[in-house]
Design a protein around this motif. Structure first.
Motif, PDB file in Angstrom:
ATOM      1  N   UNK B  53      54.518  78.020  33.769  1.00  0.00           N
ATOM      2  CA  UNK B  53      53.273  78.707  34.096  1.00  0.00           C
ATOM      3  C   UNK B  53      52.112  77.715  34.084  1.00  0.00           C
ATOM      4  N   UNK B  54      51.262  77.831  35.090  1.00  0.00           N
ATOM      5  CA  UNK B  54      50.106  76.939  35.162  1.00  0.00           C
ATOM      6  C   UNK B  54      48.829  77.757  35.108  1.00  0.00           C
ATOM      7  N   UNK B  55      47.833  77.178  34.464  1.00  0.00           N
ATOM      8  CA  UNK B  55      46.497  77.779  34.386  1.00  0.00           C
ATOM      9  C   UNK B  55      45.552  76.832  35.098  1.00  0.00           C
ATOM     10  N   UNK B  56      44.789  77.357  36.053  1.00  0.00           N
ATOM     11  CA  UNK B  56      43.859  76.500  36.786  1.00  0.00           C
ATOM     12  C   UNK B  56      42.443  77.028  36.693  1.00  0.00           C
ATOM     13  N   UNK B  57      41.495  76.122  36.608  1.00  0.00           N
ATOM     14  CA  UNK B  57      40.092  76.515  36.633  1.00  0.00           C
ATOM     15  C   UNK B  57      39.233  75.296  36.912  1.00  0.00           C
ATOM     16  N   UNK B  58      38.003  75.550  37.305  1.00  0.00           N
ATOM     17  CA  UNK B  58      37.019  74.481  37.413  1.00  0.00           C
ATOM     18  C   UNK B  58      36.259  74.483  36.096  1.00  0.00           C
ATOM     19  N   UNK B  59      36.340  73.391  35.349  1.00  0.00           N
ATOM     20  CA  UNK B  59      35.796  73.371  33.993  1.00  0.00           C
ATOM     21  C   UNK B  59      34.614  72.429  33.880  1.00  0.00           C
ATOM     22  N   UNK B  60      33.777  72.743  32.896  1.00  0.00           N
ATOM     23  CA  UNK B  60      32.534  71.996  32.734  1.00  0.00           C
ATOM     24  C   UNK B  60      32.161  71.982  31.259  1.00  0.00           C
ATOM     25  N   UNK B  61      31.743  70.824  30.767  1.00  0.00           N
ATOM     26  CA  UNK B  61      31.350  70.716  29.363  1.00  0.00           C
ATOM     27  C   UNK B  61      32.548  70.837  28.437  1.00  0.00           C
ATOM     28  N   UNK B  62      32.277  71.119  27.175  1.00  0.00           N
ATOM     29  CA  UNK B  62      33.357  71.167  26.196  1.00  0.00           C
ATOM     30  C   UNK B  62      34.056  72.521  26.249  1.00  0.00           C
ATOM     31  N   UNK B  63      35.347  72.513  26.381  1.00  0.00           N
ATOM     32  CA  UNK B  63      36.123  73.751  26.439  1.00  0.00           C
ATOM     33  C   UNK B  63      37.227  73.689  25.385  1.00  0.00           C
ATOM     34  N   UNK B  64      37.230  74.683  24.499  1.00  0.00           N
ATOM     35  CA  UNK B  64      38.256  74.763  23.464  1.00  0.00           C
ATOM     36  C   UNK B  64      39.252  75.844  23.850  1.00  0.00           C
TER      37      UNK B  64
END
Lengths: 254, 254, 254, 254
Positions: B53-64
């Motif tokens: 399973x893959x999770x995709x997103x456009x991320x920005x800054x610190x992500x926990x």
């Protein structure tokens, strides 16, 4: 279109041919004939994604394979600059694999180069810039590369054949975040007609075929197989050493 | 089992996580929870072949990202020596791709080495010999390799971490005509528990999981994803540079 | 000019320092002092060709070496474009070795690239074009390269530090038929002052020093040692593993 | 002993031949004759260290060079196991350079391998163990390697020719802290007689010649030139492309 491959399998070895015209939606096999001397019972497979077909057998001694096909390859069009590059989020899941580096395409090493050289462009515009860069900087010259040559080496050598042009093109596209995959084809417009390696990039929700050598108009190409790079699309893969006896491709527009 | 990955995505970038427990027939996800701070809407996919399973997103800054799961991973068994190596003709078509060399596994270069060193053995016997050779010749030593290290280099360096052991094992198996693929997993029996890279070979009509480091019994491993090599199974793939803030894995047998 | 190198030699190992100011005709050591804590009896050598000096000893535990010198480095001048490139026949025999490829400078691979990119220029003009190309295409960026990085890799990476700029410069000059060798130096005009790697090319019957990073005017450089590439001019070479404790270079124009 | 080299220099190019018998203390040139068709005025040099001689000229078109010599090569003896390996402190300064990695001999990568494989041995004993390892693990097989093959690659390929055996031997010796250098020679005991690449190590205050292929007794070898690796001892080095027309070596014991 007619291909004759005669190889000597000594000692006997497992072998995989990828030489049949793909059952790709855009191209229709009107007639087809496969003859081997001596006779070989092949196991034949076809993948869902591309319609690529593989022939497998355990071969021994000299085997002459002749494949003939009459193909209507539809109306492929060149890549327009206005195609859109997708965020990874908007790519079909099965396309993601073509973003990854592979045996001959170490795209992980070229991030800084593509940013510096093609920065400010995306999508079809970026791909056209990459193709232009390749045409300006790489010479088509047989004898410089061999079957182990990677795109890194071609980038240094500044010369190679269609396989090398394709690996470099794929590498620079993947490094740009654009999915790219290698395609093998029959190119009846090459002189003489021959197997050809080109590549496809995924833009605007579809695969677009490009020829980084500029030698064969994509309109005339007949798709055979696709994969990450030459490791996946060789027209003949064997486990042991084999020896070429004779090989020829002839083709004509009907 | 609980994994916490905190990374800083600066500048913003597309990202792909492969950290969820696979929906593999042999392992059952009893409970599962995924939390990100700040909240992220992921696109989630699952492949048919492995249940990865893959999770995709456009991320920005610190992500926990915190992922918790309770898994019943069935009853995996170690590789027996009596498994049978298949002729290429007897392999499922979708397995053939795992015979090919890949970015970190240039199996095309190791044909002579495996013939000389493991000649006379096939199948599970060959694989066990390969694993024994790796354990005798390669030291588990962090700091020797990095994310670009190939199996060729590990073969020279004689040291590396789980990723390198796995690449070398895959390379020697493929060079032996045995399909092999990289697998990422949670290893609750590592001290401390951690992500782990191991590999699978296709023998006797099935995939068998082996751990070339010998550090974690395969019985305790929880599968995440599979692919040709580390390029395909990274737990985090991004387009730009990212920075690790904090990462931890905890796990316990229930 | 003052350098302090404190390293830990654990386990004990043979070590070679190349940190003293060379007895090069163009530079005069007015004062000089070498102190080690604890005291070390070094074997000191000086080569005829360059006046480079080496200090050798078997070292154990933490050793702090302090070297101070007051140097009049004469009046080095930048490379003029009008210098003449020699036919190989007109080179002194001892210069020929600097035409050959070396560990980090695989100049044998770059013949086609230099012909395509710098074709039509020779001698100082060619070297200036090479330096300009490096400045335009390679970023000075610590952390991209390591002690194994070759010029081929820097050519792909498009980034590195002084060592990498120098290897690439040497490689492109040798590929152009121009003898080139690596030089280590003290650069008091760097901020902060530091060891520096630059290179020399042989043109118009003499060696000319150039700085491919453009960071330090050659007029202010104080020569230490020369060789084919970084393998020959490391300020500290040891047989086993060593650990940096502390290192500093200070320098000022008097 | 008679060598005939006919090459085509098209376009014209600078060329360096290293084919004359060295003026090495242990071997005496009793008679010697050099003929080129057409006539060429060579610049001839001899280095102090080895007595190696180089011939330089600007060549054009087809040039046939014939070199004949009658040599008394004294009484070379094989390497005894009891030779002593020196601390770096006890090496002559000019020998230190042969501890460094070079183009085809990346000895910096093999420290762990030699420690694991040959640990507990030093000096002549270590070298004999290295030679034994090479003979057991590397096949003499033309066609596997080319002029770019490094010792790293031969270590993987497990096959090569005299040049590759020599590069691997040098690499493993340097990685063991033993100075080693490449030597070119005439080997009249090869079948047929040919140019041969072997190497020397520095032990017990002297250079000892060894043949890692085991094909030619060192007693029968006639030294030509020495250097760090094949980059330094090629019998013909040119700036541009050249084409072999014909080459032969004949030799007999008198």
């Amino acid at each position: 279109m007619r291909a004759n491959l005669t190889w000597r399998f000594e000692p006997p070895t497992d072998a995989i041919y990828k030489i049949q015209v793909a059952h790709w939606p855009g191209q229709h096999v009107l007639e087809e004939r496969l003859v081997t001397v001596p006779h070989v019972d092949f196991i034949e497979n076809e993948d869902d994604e591309f319609g690529a077909r593989t022939l497998r057998a355990h071969l021994s001694g000299e085997v002459a394979l002749t494949y003939e096909a009459v193909v209507d390859n539809g109306s492929l069009k060149g890549l327009p600059a206005v195609t859109v590059q997708h965020d990874w989020n908007d790519l079909p899941a099965e396309v993601l694999t073509y973003l990854n580096p592979s045996r001959y395409c170490p795209s992980d090493q070229f991030g800084r180069f593509v940013d510096r050289t093609f920065g400010g462009t995306t999508g079809g515009d970026r791909v056209l810039k990459i193709l232009e860069w390749i045409r300006e900087n790489i010479e088509y010259e047989p004898g410089v590369s061999d079957t182990e040559t990677t795109a890194s080496r071609t980038f240094i050598d500044r010369a190679g054949v269609c396989r090398d042009f394709t690996h470099l093109g794929i590498t620079l596209c993947r490094a740009s975040g654009i999915p790219a995959r290698a395609v093998s084809a029959y190119a009846h417009q090459l002189t003489p007609p021959d197997f050809h390696a080109i590549f496809e990039i995924w833009l605007s929700n579809g695969w677009w075929l490009v020829d980084p050598t500029g030698l064969a108009p994509v309109e005339g190409l007949v798709r055979i197989a696709c994969g990450r790079d030459a490791a996946d699309i060789a027209f003949l893969t064997t486990q042991g050493d084999v020896r070429l006896v004779r090989q020829s491709v002839t083709a004509e527009a009907v």
